[in-house]
Design a protein around this motif. Sequence first.
Motif, PDB file in Angstrom:
ATOM      1  N   GLU A 151     -23.427 -19.461   2.368  1.00  0.00           N
ATOM      2  CA  GLU A 151     -23.077 -18.461   3.390  1.00  0.00           C
ATOM      3  C   GLU A 151     -22.251 -19.019   4.548  1.00  0.00           C
ATOM      4  O   GLU A 151     -21.834 -18.284   5.419  1.00  0.00           O
ATOM      5  N   ARG A 152     -21.948 -20.295   4.494  1.00  0.00           N
ATOM      6  CA  ARG A 152     -21.026 -20.853   5.495  1.00  0.00           C
ATOM      7  C   ARG A 152     -19.556 -20.593   5.120  1.00  0.00           C
ATOM      8  O   ARG A 152     -18.654 -20.932   5.865  1.00  0.00           O
ATOM      9  N   ALA A 153     -19.331 -20.030   3.937  1.00  0.00           N
ATOM     10  CA  ALA A 153     -17.951 -19.772   3.467  1.00  0.00           C
ATOM     11  C   ALA A 153     -17.165 -18.947   4.482  1.00  0.00           C
ATOM     12  O   ALA A 153     -17.754 -18.187   5.260  1.00  0.00           O
ATOM     13  N   HIS A 154     -15.839 -19.082   4.456  1.00  0.00           N
ATOM     14  CA  HIS A 154     -14.996 -18.287   5.358  1.00  0.00           C
ATOM     15  C   HIS A 154     -15.053 -16.804   5.012  1.00  0.00           C
ATOM     16  O   HIS A 154     -14.912 -15.946   5.886  1.00  0.00           O
ATOM     17  N   LEU A 155     -15.226 -16.524   3.728  1.00  0.00           N
ATOM     18  CA  LEU A 155     -15.158 -15.134   3.259  1.00  0.00           C
ATOM     19  C   LEU A 155     -16.099 -15.004   2.073  1.00  0.00           C
ATOM     20  O   LEU A 155     -16.212 -15.940   1.271  1.00  0.00           O
ATOM     21  N   SER A 156     -16.780 -13.831   1.974  1.00  0.00           N
ATOM     22  CA  SER A 156     -17.626 -13.656   0.782  1.00  0.00           C
ATOM     23  C   SER A 156     -17.473 -12.250   0.228  1.00  0.00           C
ATOM     24  O   SER A 156     -17.086 -11.321   0.950  1.00  0.00           O
ATOM     25  N   PHE A 157     -17.761 -12.119  -1.063  1.00  0.00           N
ATOM     26  CA  PHE A 157     -17.709 -10.821  -1.743  1.00  0.00           C
ATOM     27  C   PHE A 157     -19.083 -10.577  -2.348  1.00  0.00           C
ATOM     28  O   PHE A 157     -19.553 -11.373  -3.153  1.00  0.00           O
ATOM     29  N   ASP A 158     -19.729  -9.469  -1.944  1.00  0.00           N
ATOM     30  CA  ASP A 158     -21.100  -9.198  -2.382  1.00  0.00           C
ATOM     31  C   ASP A 158     -21.173  -8.342  -3.637  1.00  0.00           C
ATOM     32  O   ASP A 158     -22.254  -8.107  -4.159  1.00  0.00           O
ATOM     33  N   GLU A 159     -20.042  -7.857  -4.074  1.00  0.00           N
ATOM     34  CA  GLU A 159     -20.000  -7.062  -5.309  1.00  0.00           C
ATOM     35  C   GLU A 159     -18.898  -7.652  -6.168  1.00  0.00           C
ATOM     36  O   GLU A 159     -18.064  -8.393  -5.674  1.00  0.00           O
ATOM     37  N   VAL A 160     -18.876  -7.277  -7.440  1.00  0.00           N
ATOM     38  CA  VAL A 160     -17.754  -7.680  -8.286  1.00  0.00           C
ATOM     39  C   VAL A 160     -16.537  -6.971  -7.687  1.00  0.00           C
ATOM     40  O   VAL A 160     -16.494  -5.745  -7.627  1.00  0.00           O
ATOM     41  N   PRO A 161     -15.560  -7.734  -7.146  1.00  0.00           N
ATOM     42  CA  PRO A 161     -14.518  -7.074  -6.348  1.00  0.00           C
ATOM     43  C   PRO A 161     -13.455  -6.367  -7.176  1.00  0.00           C
ATOM     44  O   PRO A 161     -13.159  -6.766  -8.298  1.00  0.00           O
ATOM     45  N   ASP A 162     -12.910  -5.329  -6.570  1.00  0.00           N
ATOM     46  CA  ASP A 162     -11.740  -4.670  -7.118  1.00  0.00           C
ATOM     47  C   ASP A 162     -10.570  -5.643  -6.907  1.00  0.00           C
ATOM     48  O   ASP A 162     -10.447  -6.255  -5.846  1.00  0.00           O
ATOM     49  N   GLU A 163      -9.712  -5.780  -7.919  1.00  0.00           N
ATOM     50  CA  GLU A 163      -8.687  -6.826  -7.874  1.00  0.00           C
ATOM     51  C   GLU A 163      -7.752  -6.717  -6.666  1.00  0.00           C
ATOM     52  O   GLU A 163      -7.475  -7.706  -5.984  1.00  0.00           O
ATOM     53  N   SER A 164      -7.287  -5.494  -6.382  1.00  0.00           N
ATOM     54  CA  SER A 164      -6.311  -5.382  -5.287  1.00  0.00           C
ATOM     55  C   SER A 164      -6.983  -5.709  -3.942  1.00  0.00           C
ATOM     56  O   SER A 164      -6.380  -6.330  -3.069  1.00  0.00           O
ATOM     57  N   ILE A 165      -8.252  -5.328  -3.798  1.00  0.00           N
ATOM     58  CA  ILE A 165      -8.971  -5.641  -2.548  1.00  0.00           C
ATOM     59  C   ILE A 165      -9.163  -7.152  -2.441  1.00  0.00           C
ATOM     60  O   ILE A 165      -8.974  -7.760  -1.381  1.00  0.00           O
ATOM     61  N   PHE A 166      -9.513  -7.751  -3.558  1.00  0.00           N
ATOM     62  CA  PHE A 166      -9.736  -9.200  -3.587  1.00  0.00           C
ATOM     63  C   PHE A 166      -8.472  -9.939  -3.147  1.00  0.00           C
ATOM     64  O   PHE A 166      -8.500 -10.755  -2.229  1.00  0.00           O
ATOM     65  N   PHE A 167      -7.328  -9.605  -3.759  1.00  0.00           N
ATOM     66  CA  PHE A 167      -6.071 -10.279  -3.426  1.00  0.00           C
ATOM     67  C   PHE A 167      -5.700 -10.033  -1.963  1.00  0.00           C
ATOM     68  O   PHE A 167      -5.290 -10.940  -1.251  1.00  0.00           O
ATOM     69  N   ARG A 168      -5.855  -8.786  -1.521  1.00  0.00           N
ATOM     70  CA  ARG A 168      -5.460  -8.445  -0.141  1.00  0.00           C
ATOM     71  C   ARG A 168      -6.278  -9.256   0.873  1.00  0.00           C
ATOM     72  O   ARG A 168      -5.752  -9.766   1.845  1.00  0.00           O
ATOM     73  N   ASN A 169      -7.587  -9.362   0.619  1.00  0.00           N
ATOM     74  CA  ASN A 169      -8.440 -10.117   1.545  1.00  0.00           C
ATOM     75  C   ASN A 169      -8.057 -11.585   1.583  1.00  0.00           C
ATOM     76  O   ASN A 169      -8.098 -12.222   2.630  1.00  0.00           O
ATOM     77  N   ILE A 170      -7.680 -12.115   0.453  1.00  0.00           N
ATOM     78  CA  ILE A 170      -7.341 -13.541   0.418  1.00  0.00           C
ATOM     79  C   ILE A 170      -5.961 -13.778   1.018  1.00  0.00           C
ATOM     80  O   ILE A 170      -5.740 -14.758   1.727  1.00  0.00           O
ATOM     81  N   GLU A 171      -5.051 -12.827   0.812  1.00  0.00           N
ATOM     82  CA  GLU A 171      -3.733 -12.938   1.466  1.00  0.00           C
ATOM     83  C   GLU A 171      -3.919 -12.922   2.994  1.00  0.00           C
ATOM     84  O   GLU A 171      -3.232 -13.630   3.715  1.00  0.00           O
ATOM     85  N   ALA A 172      -4.880 -12.118   3.468  1.00  0.00           N
ATOM     86  CA  ALA A 172      -5.101 -12.015   4.914  1.00  0.00           C
ATOM     87  C   ALA A 172      -5.534 -13.346   5.519  1.00  0.00           C
ATOM     88  O   ALA A 172      -5.272 -13.625   6.690  1.00  0.00           O
ATOM     89  N   LEU A 173      -6.168 -14.185   4.725  1.00  0.00           N
ATOM     90  CA  LEU A 173      -6.578 -15.498   5.229  1.00  0.00           C
ATOM     91  C   LEU A 173      -5.374 -16.316   5.677  1.00  0.00           C
ATOM     92  O   LEU A 173      -5.458 -17.106   6.613  1.00  0.00           O
ATOM     93  N   SER A 174      -4.244 -16.122   4.979  1.00  0.00           N
ATOM     94  CA  SER A 174      -3.054 -16.893   5.306  1.00  0.00           C
ATOM     95  C   SER A 174      -2.510 -16.508   6.670  1.00  0.00           C
ATOM     96  O   SER A 174      -1.995 -17.335   7.416  1.00  0.00           O
ATOM     97  N   ALA A 175      -2.648 -15.222   6.991  1.00  0.00           N
ATOM     98  CA  ALA A 175      -2.125 -14.759   8.267  1.00  0.00           C
ATOM     99  C   ALA A 175      -3.025 -15.155   9.432  1.00  0.00           C
ATOM    100  O   ALA A 175      -2.570 -15.361  10.549  1.00  0.00           O
ATOM    101  N   TYR A 176      -4.333 -15.231   9.172  1.00  0.00           N
ATOM    102  CA  TYR A 176      -5.285 -15.550  10.243  1.00  0.00           C
ATOM    103  C   TYR A 176      -6.142 -16.730   9.811  1.00  0.00           C
ATOM    104  O   TYR A 176      -7.300 -16.547   9.444  1.00  0.00           O
ATOM    105  N   PRO A 177      -5.584 -17.953   9.825  1.00  0.00           N
ATOM    106  CA  PRO A 177      -6.393 -19.079   9.330  1.00  0.00           C
ATOM    107  C   PRO A 177      -7.671 -19.220  10.147  1.00  0.00           C
ATOM    108  O   PRO A 177      -7.603 -19.326  11.380  1.00  0.00           O
ATOM    109  N   PRO A 178      -8.829 -19.160   9.517  1.00  0.00           N
ATOM    110  CA  PRO A 178     -10.076 -19.299  10.262  1.00  0.00           C
ATOM    111  C   PRO A 178     -10.293 -20.718  10.764  1.00  0.00           C
ATOM    112  O   PRO A 178      -9.831 -21.658  10.125  1.00  0.00           O
ATOM    113  N   ALA A 179     -10.938 -20.840  11.903  1.00  0.00           N
ATOM    114  CA  ALA A 179     -11.264 -22.172  12.424  1.00  0.00           C
ATOM    115  C   ALA A 179     -12.354 -22.766  11.533  1.00  0.00           C
ATOM    116  O   ALA A 179     -13.144 -22.014  10.995  1.00  0.00           O
ATOM    117  N   PRO A 180     -12.388 -24.116  11.382  1.00  0.00           N
ATOM    118  CA  PRO A 180     -13.442 -24.705  10.528  1.00  0.00           C
ATOM    119  C   PRO A 180     -14.830 -24.447  11.106  1.00  0.00           C
ATOM    120  O   PRO A 180     -14.985 -24.337  12.292  1.00  0.00           O
TER     121      PRO A 180
END
Length: 180
Positions: A151-180
Amino acid sequence: MQIPAKPIFLIGIMGCGKSYWAKRLGEHFGVPVFDTDFMIEEAAGQTISEIFAGPKGHERFREMERKLLQDTTWPLSSIISCGGGLPCYHHNMDFMLQNGFVIWLNTPLTVLTRRLWKERDHRPLVAKAQTITELENMILGFLQERRPFYERAHLSFDEVPDESIFFRNIEALSAYPPAP
Ligand code: S3P
């Protein structure tokens, strides 16, 4: 589309879908995909089951995971599918949080149980399960132990994700790099 400029580490319990999503993300972003279990098997010339069955098998395997993860120069844009226990040993989670984006696939228990029941012969940690209930209790035990790491992960998915939602969420990481 912005490609994440740090390695993406996929984590979660056995059967959560790391290999599948690593492959899909690799195709989506056009970046290389790695699998820590596969790399360890290649380096050792042994299967994971053989490593576990050998002397001090578990300890040896965890040390091989640490060395692989922390001594490899991962390409900046890449996807790494991590063995289920990897985040829970040798400060591996700290390493991943500092050096990449960490995604936890928190797949529901019923889905995990269904998948692992079919594959248990190839999975040394659950191979002893005789019934589905026994397997479910084993998975619950692992989840309880490992949740504080996962649960320390930057992002988590609690359901089997829909592909487009999955990709969009991960693309968003690039725009807003989380602090360690
Ligand atoms: C393990 C998970 C396996 C593999 C090994 C130990 C674990 O990887 O690394 O059998 O401790 O949960 P997958 O999660 O890729 O199956």
